[in-house]
Structure formats: C-alpha cells, structure tokens
Design a protein around this motif. Structure first.
Motif, PDB file in Angstrom:
ATOM      1  N   TYR A   1       0.849  -1.192   0.000  1.00 31.27           N
ATOM      2  CA  TYR A   1       0.000   0.000   0.000  1.00 31.27           C
ATOM      3  C   TYR A   1       0.882   1.239   0.000  1.00 31.27           C
ATOM      4  O   TYR A   1       2.009   1.222   0.499  1.00 31.27           O
ATOM      5  N   SER A   2       0.362   2.329  -0.527  1.00 37.02           N
ATOM      6  CA  SER A   2       1.014   3.633  -0.460  1.00 37.02           C
ATOM      7  C   SER A   2       0.033   4.677  -0.955  1.00 37.02           C
ATOM      8  O   SER A   2      -0.900   4.370  -1.711  1.00 37.02           O
ATOM      9  N   SER A   3       0.250   5.920  -0.546  1.00 38.61           N
ATOM     10  CA  SER A   3      -0.522   7.010  -1.144  1.00 38.61           C
ATOM     11  C   SER A   3      -0.181   7.161  -2.621  1.00 38.61           C
ATOM     12  O   SER A   3      -0.970   7.719  -3.385  1.00 38.61           O
ATOM     13  N   ALA A   4       1.008   6.696  -3.021  1.00 39.34           N
ATOM     14  CA  ALA A   4       1.378   6.670  -4.442  1.00 39.34           C
ATOM     15  C   ALA A   4       1.032   5.286  -4.971  1.00 39.34           C
ATOM     16  O   ALA A   4       1.811   4.333  -4.852  1.00 39.34           O
TER      17      ALA A   4
ATOM     18  N   SER B   1      17.195   9.991  -6.882  1.00 40.90           N
ATOM     19  CA  SER B   1      16.732  10.973  -5.911  1.00 40.90           C
ATOM     20  C   SER B   1      15.422  10.534  -5.264  1.00 40.90           C
ATOM     21  O   SER B   1      15.116   9.348  -5.193  1.00 40.90           O
ATOM     22  N   HIS B   2      14.649  11.489  -4.755  1.00 39.47           N
ATOM     23  CA  HIS B   2      13.381  11.174  -4.109  1.00 39.47           C
ATOM     24  C   HIS B   2      12.262  11.007  -5.130  1.00 39.47           C
ATOM     25  O   HIS B   2      12.329  11.535  -6.240  1.00 39.47           O
ATOM     26  N   SER B   3      11.244  10.285  -4.709  1.00 42.00           N
ATOM     27  CA  SER B   3      10.052  10.145  -5.539  1.00 42.00           C
ATOM     28  C   SER B   3       9.157  11.365  -5.371  1.00 42.00           C
ATOM     29  O   SER B   3       9.244  12.101  -4.382  1.00 42.00           O
ATOM     30  N   GLU B   4       8.289  11.553  -6.343  1.00 45.47           N
ATOM     31  CA  GLU B   4       7.292  12.616  -6.309  1.00 45.47           C
ATOM     32  C   GLU B   4       5.942  12.018  -6.679  1.00 45.47           C
ATOM     33  O   GLU B   4       5.868  10.996  -7.369  1.00 45.47           O
ATOM     34  N   PHE B   5       4.867  12.633  -6.230  1.00 45.46           N
ATOM     35  CA  PHE B   5       3.545  12.197  -6.649  1.00 45.46           C
ATOM     36  C   PHE B   5       3.349  12.480  -8.136  1.00 45.46           C
ATOM     37  O   PHE B   5       3.829  13.487  -8.662  1.00 45.46           O
ATOM     38  N   SER B   6       2.646  11.590  -8.798  1.00 43.33           N
ATOM     39  CA  SER B   6       2.236  11.853 -10.174  1.00 43.33           C
ATOM     40  C   SER B   6       1.113  12.878 -10.170  1.00 43.33           C
ATOM     41  O   SER B   6       0.489  13.140  -9.132  1.00 43.33           O
ATOM     42  N   ASP B   7       0.857  13.454 -11.320  1.00 45.70           N
ATOM     43  CA  ASP B   7      -0.227  14.426 -11.426  1.00 45.70           C
ATOM     44  C   ASP B   7      -1.535  13.803 -10.949  1.00 45.70           C
ATOM     45  O   ASP B   7      -1.883  12.676 -11.329  1.00 45.70           O
TER      46      ASP B   7
ATOM     47  N   GLU C   1      -2.184  12.859  -7.925  1.00 45.05           N
ATOM     48  CA  GLU C   1      -1.999  12.086  -6.701  1.00 45.05           C
ATOM     49  C   GLU C   1      -1.709  13.007  -5.522  1.00 45.05           C
ATOM     50  O   GLU C   1      -1.297  14.156  -5.689  1.00 45.05           O
ATOM     51  N   GLY C   2      -1.889  12.475  -4.330  1.00 44.36           N
ATOM     52  CA  GLY C   2      -1.574  13.194  -3.107  1.00 44.36           C
ATOM     53  C   GLY C   2      -1.773  12.271  -1.927  1.00 44.36           C
ATOM     54  O   GLY C   2      -2.099  11.089  -2.083  1.00 44.36           O
ATOM     55  N   LEU C   3      -1.556  12.790  -0.739  1.00 38.65           N
ATOM     56  CA  LEU C   3      -1.710  11.978   0.458  1.00 38.65           C
ATOM     57  C   LEU C   3      -3.131  11.443   0.577  1.00 38.65           C
ATOM     58  O   LEU C   3      -4.106  12.160   0.347  1.00 38.65           O
ATOM     59  N   THR C   4      -3.225  10.172   0.966  1.00 39.49           N
ATOM     60  CA  THR C   4      -4.524   9.573   1.250  1.00 39.49           C
ATOM     61  C   THR C   4      -4.617   9.295   2.745  1.00 39.49           C
ATOM     62  O   THR C   4      -3.639   9.457   3.488  1.00 39.49           O
ATOM     63  N   ASN C   5      -5.771   8.832   3.196  1.00 31.86           N
ATOM     64  CA  ASN C   5      -5.987   8.685   4.636  1.00 31.86           C
ATOM     65  C   ASN C   5      -5.239   7.517   5.258  1.00 31.86           C
ATOM     66  O   ASN C   5      -5.211   7.377   6.479  1.00 31.86           O
ATOM     67  N   ILE C   6      -4.587   6.659   4.459  1.00 33.45           N
ATOM     68  CA  ILE C   6      -3.844   5.538   5.045  1.00 33.45           C
ATOM     69  C   ILE C   6      -2.456   5.959   5.530  1.00 33.45           C
ATOM     70  O   ILE C   6      -1.805   5.214   6.258  1.00 33.45           O
ATOM     71  N   THR C   7      -1.990   7.152   5.142  1.00 26.82           N
ATOM     72  CA  THR C   7      -0.637   7.599   5.458  1.00 26.82           C
ATOM     73  C   THR C   7      -0.625   8.430   6.725  1.00 26.82           C
ATOM     74  O   THR C   7      -1.301   9.455   6.828  1.00 26.82           O
ATOM     75  N   ALA C   8       0.197   7.989   7.703  1.00 28.19           N
ATOM     76  CA  ALA C   8       0.339   8.732   8.956  1.00 28.19           C
ATOM     77  C   ALA C   8       1.410   9.801   8.848  1.00 28.19           C
ATOM     78  O   ALA C   8       1.294  10.877   9.439  1.00 28.19           O
ATOM     79  N   LEU C   9       2.496   9.512   8.098  1.00 25.14           N
ATOM     80  CA  LEU C   9       3.592  10.467   7.960  1.00 25.14           C
ATOM     81  C   LEU C   9       4.328  10.212   6.656  1.00 25.14           C
ATOM     82  O   LEU C   9       4.570   9.058   6.292  1.00 25.14           O
TER      83      LEU C   9
END
Length: 614
Positions: A468-471, A547-553, A555-563
């Motif tokens: 699972y992930s917000s991404a 480098s670091h990952s970024e959200f795709s167009d 996408e964004g944080l969903t409710n499953i992510t605490a931090l």
C-alpha cells in the motif's frame, strides 16, 4: 498457453537447488557493444581522463605491495543458523579452496574452515580492468557453524595466489531465539552510491556502535544506472545536472558537486558531475558500491533481498531510444525509432539477477528457502522473514518466460521478451498465473506456521515492494494478492518495503487497506493487532541516483498515510525492547537526528488493559 508447454518451460527455467545459480537464456545473440560504457567522450574501460572519471573505493584488504596481482576486495558477513557465513571477493581465483582461520582469541586463531568458490563471465572481465583492487570476479563462500550464540569470534582470511592476508577481524553471532535482551537493527532500502553519503556515514556509525545487523530490502548499488552519463535529462524528472533545471525533488538544497562543470563534450544528465556520481560500467558500479560498504559488511551481517534494480543491465530506454540503438545495434550516441529493449539487449552476464546471485550469500539453503531470494532467521525475540517481491509469484513485476509466450509456444520469441524478464528461481507446479503454484508461497506459509511465538513474539517481514502507499501502482495489488492473506493469517506484526524513494509510515491496515482504528493509540503509537492488521512502512529513502520520488499528477496523500518525508535521506533503526514493545526510528543521513518515531506495543502491554474485539 497449453499446460504441457508451460510445464516443459518451467522445468527448464526453475531452480532445482536451494542455493540458486544463474541460468541465462542465449537462444538469440547479444548484438551490442562488447562492453557497454556510459561515456561517449571516453568509451574505454579504464578511462583516459577525457570523460567521466572512473571512481574508486578502498578494498577490504590493503595489498602488501604497490602492484598486487590479486586481492581481497570485498568481505561480507551473513547469518546462518548457529553460525556465520563469510563471503569474500577477488579479481582472480585462489588456486585452492577458500579458507578462514578463526577462534575466540584474536591471538590464537586455532580453527580453520574451508568453503567453495564460484565465478561468472562478467562484462568486462577483471583481466581487462587495470586496477586489481577495483574488480571482483571470483566469489568465495566459507561457513562456520556450531558456534556459541551471542559470542564474539575473530577471523582472518589467509593469503592465496597473490592476495594479501587480511587483518584479524571480528563478528558476533546471533542471539538464540527467545533471548530476552534488547537489540537494534539497521533497516534500509534503495541505497546506491549517489545521494547516499549521509546515509552511509550514519550506517557506519551504527555498525561501530553495536547495531546487531543491517537488513537491506533490495535495490543495491543501482548498477543498472551505468548509462546515467549518456541519457540526456528527461522532462519527467526534476534533476538535470548542469542543465536548465537543476532542482531536487522535495525542495532540498542543491549539493555543491552538482555545480561543477561537465567534462568537455558530455551532455547534461540526471545524476551528477562524475557520470552520475557512479561508474559508467555496470559491473564496476557493483564493485564501487560493495567496496564502499566494506566498513559495514565486514563488521556486522549484511542481510539482503532482491529489488528491481538487480534484475538486469537496464529497465527502460531514455529519450530518443538511445539505449535501443546502443545495446541492440552497437550504435554509440545514436537514436532508434522505437523502444525495442528485450531480454537479449543486455550482455548475458547482466541478465536474470546474475550479479546479485554471485555477490551475496544469504541463508536460503539452511532455512528451506532459495538462495538470496527468500529465507528467514531468528534473532532474540524476533523472527525475520525476507521474501522476493520481484519474481516467483503470480503477476510479479519481473516476468518469467512462461508469462511471455502465446499460443502453443514453449519459449517466447525475442520480441516477446522484456529486458527485466527473470526467474523463476523456485519450482512452479501449476499455472504461472496462480500464486499457490509457486514454491515461494508454500515456503512462506510453512515458515510462518513454524514460528514459536513464545520464543519470538515479534515477526517482521520485508519485501522490496510495498502493498500500500498514497502513491498507488498496480504491482501493489499483485503483492497483496500473493502475500497479504498469509501475513494476516499468521499474525505478522510489520511489513517493511521500499521501492518508492521516500519514507512513508502508514496506519495499521487490515485486508484491502482498511484502517484498523482499534490498533491506533495515537499518531506515534500503535498496537500489534495480530491477525487483524499489519503495520506497513515504506523505507525507500536511503539515497540513490534517482533521488526522491514525487507524486504523479492528480496524486496526493490519502488517509492511510500517517507520515510522509520526501525530502530527507537516511535509514531506519528498529529496536526490539522486550516481548511487548519495539520502536521504529527514521535516522536522518544529514545529521543523524530522529526524523520519525513509532512505538509498537503488544496488547498485553497496553495501559489500562485495552482489549481488542474481533
């Protein structure tokens, strides 16, 4: 595909021994350059000073002479049941069985263990590499068993066929299952050479200060990014070294080395000033990274599992299909009309996890698993399980040939294959589209069923890919379909992963991503609600050329992510305190401070005696 065709193919491709050895298909010829080199200005193995420099790191053993003819360049420890395995690497053979002298007294190494050696036809061979201390082609395996638990031993690798004898080194054996003392583990994923120097510094510090072992969940070295110096910057990635948009994902400061001028004639790339701050040769990237890690791997066991970057020499093409032109047609600095990379685009030695299988030695054979792909081990109050999230389950990210064929074919045509096709490394009995056909699934079920929770109340599982992930990505569903049911059934406490290049801590999740609110004390404390939910942590921020990952167009944080932290690099420290409490901490690479902390408690430890309801 007909059942008989599938069976014949899988018999040919499946591993038949617990310690898998690479099997590479060569039905179609490799037609690329003899040695792919990611440097158009200086396309030579050893470098002529005109293009990207050939980077170096010190070997594990300092040679006794200025011009050695052989050398021990890498030493790496790993656990085996009731013992320790010592893996070491040289450019050339030893002329005898590999050996290790060992004992409890550093002044009296009164025992000797012997093992076996193996090699592969790497591209380029070490005979083509000028620096003997910067190349490994022979791999030596020595196991020392029947050792006392939680005990310090000393060891030394003797000289053989031109190598220099090592210093007297030491290791500490694993604690037995059920040992009540606290301990800490360094957990990391997705660590290459570029952008990882802060993580490396903190990891060396941890190894020196008593961390029991390191557990690296795939994507080791990023050797397959050897071409970073020849692929021009793409629009879909923020970093363009010395180009027009030198920014880093997450808004972090631009490192000073990114401001250095490019060697004359080179093009702006997605990496850094020295060919992406890594070698421009696939095999030399492995050498560079492993020698860089010597200060960790010869001190504490370094347990690994496979990631996608270990599969082959490349994953995808760049702008104008420059790799298709180079690897398929031996056209340097050219273009191709379409992306046509196949399994046969890489040199044979750079396919099917070949380097990964030779350059490490995990306890698959001793624990009923397969090689470096899936295995388990106990340490004190915890049972640790490594599984393969890349191959050997239905709809795995890296396909085997049986998933490429059509109709009545027994083998795919060249054009039907993919550049990362790999495996299977275990047996497959039945349809490749059913996870229960795969040996890995049955091994995992049996391994979890045998856990004695009175001795190892904590069970931690790691694979390279998150469930699972917000991404979101489609592979997450396939990983869940393969393994989530077993992990819930047997009460696994935490599932660790990487692959996405950031740090993301999720809330406790039940089947299909349902948030288990009963297991949440607060944002920094969860209960282990065995059988109902699992704590998921994505730990992919050790640092690498991508480098670091970024959200795709969209996408964004969903409710499953605490931090979520997509700015800092680092690794995570897992501390098992006792039967009812553990702590997870994100250790930042830049300054060693704690970037996140989670306490996981067993229900009996809950203040006020909180009860769970099924």
């Amino acid at each position: 595909m007909k059942g008989t065709a599938a069976s014949a193919l899988l018999v040919a491709l499946s591993a038949t021994a617990a310690q898998a050895r690479p099997v590479v298909d060569e039905r179609f010829p490799y037609t690329g350059p003899a040695v792919p080199i990611g440097d158009w200005v200086d396309p030579t193995i050893n470098g002529n000073g005109k293009g990207f420099p050939r980077l170096v790191e010190p070997p594990a053993v300092k040679p006794a002479t200025a011009n050695p003819r052989n050398n021990v360049n890498v030493i790496s420890l790993s656990y085996i049941p009731k013992g320790m395995h010592i893996h070491y690497q040289t450019p050339f053979g030893l002329g005898q069985l590999p050996a290790v002298r060992w004992g409890k007294d550093p002044r009296n190494l009164n025992s000797t263990a012997q093992g076996y050696s193996h090699t592969y036809d790497r591209t380029p061979s070490c005979s083509q590499v000028k620096a003997v201390t910067q190349c490994s082609q022979f791999f030596h395996e020595v196991s020392i068993d029947s050792l006392e638990p939680d005990t310090t031993y000393y060891y030394q690798i003797p000289a053989a066929n031109g190598t220099t004898q090592s210093e007297v080194l030491s290791f500490k054996t694993s604690r037995p299952a059920g040992h009540p003392g606290s301990f800490s583990v360094a957990v990391l994923n997705d660590m290459g050479y570029t952008n990882a120097h802060g993580t490396h510094k903190q990891l060396v510090k941890a190894a020196t200060e008593g961390t029991a072992f390191a557990w690296h969940g795939g994507d080791l070295s990023y050797a397959d990014d050897w071409y970073s110096g020849i692929l021009a910057c793409a629009d879909d990635w923020p970093v363009c070294y010395n180009g027009t948009s030198s920014t880093l994902p997450g808004g972090g400061p631009l490192p000073e080395e990114y401001k250095k001028p490019l060697p004359a004639g080179e093009i702006p790339d997605q990496g850094g000033p020295q060919g992406g701050d890594m070698s421009v040769l696939y095999e030399s990237n492995w050498d560079l990274w492993q020698q860089w890690l010597n200060n960790v791997t010869l001190k504490i066991p370094y347990m690994v599992l496979p990631g996608n970057h270990e599969a082959s020499c490349a994953e995808f093409d760049g702008p104008h299909n420059i790799l298709t032109a180079y690897l398929n047609d031996d056209i340097a600095n050219g273009t191709a009309p379409t992306d046509n990379l196949t399994y046969y685009s890489c040199p044979p030695s750079q396919r099917n996890f070949t380097a990964y299988q030779h350059r490490f030695r995990m306890p698959g054979p001793e624990t009923g698993g397969v090689g470096n792909f899936w295995y388990s081990f106990d340490y004190g109050l915890a049972h640790f399980v490594s599984i393969d999230g890349e191959t050997d389950f239905a709809n795995s990210p890296e396909w085997n040939f049986a998933e490429d064929v059509t109709g009545n074919e027994t083998l795919p045509s060249e054009s039907e294959t993919f550049i990362t096709d790999s495996g299977p490394f275990g047996n497959v009995n039945g349809s490749v589209h059913e996870t229960k056909s795969y040996e890995q699934w049955h091994w995992l079920q049996q391994d979890l069923a045998k856990v004695d929770r009175s001795k190892t109340p904590w069970v931690i599982v790691m694979s390279h890919r998150p469930m699972y992930s917000s991404a979101y990505s489609s592979y997450q569903l396939h990983v869940r379909e393969a393994f989530e049911g077993l992990l819930l059934k047997y009460g696994v406490d935490a599932y660790l992963s990487g692959h996405i290049h950031w740090y993301e801590r999720l809330y406790p999740l039940g089947a299909n991503g349902t948030i288990d609110t009963a297991a949440i004390v607060n944002n920094d404390t969860y209960y282990a609600h065995n059988g109902k939910s699992i704590t998921h942590i994505i730990n992919g921020m050790a640092g690498n050329i991508e480098s670091h990952s970024e959200f795709s167009d969209g996408e964004g944080l969903t409710n499953i992510t605490a931090l979520l932290d997509k700015v800092h690099y680092g690794f995570s420290k897992l501390t098992i305190f006792n039967e009812t409490a553990l702590k997870w901490e994100l250790i930042r690479g830049d300054d060693g401070t704690v970037g996140d902390s989670l306490t996981l408690l067993k229900p009996s430890h809950a203040a006020g005696g909180k009860k769970f309801h099924a």
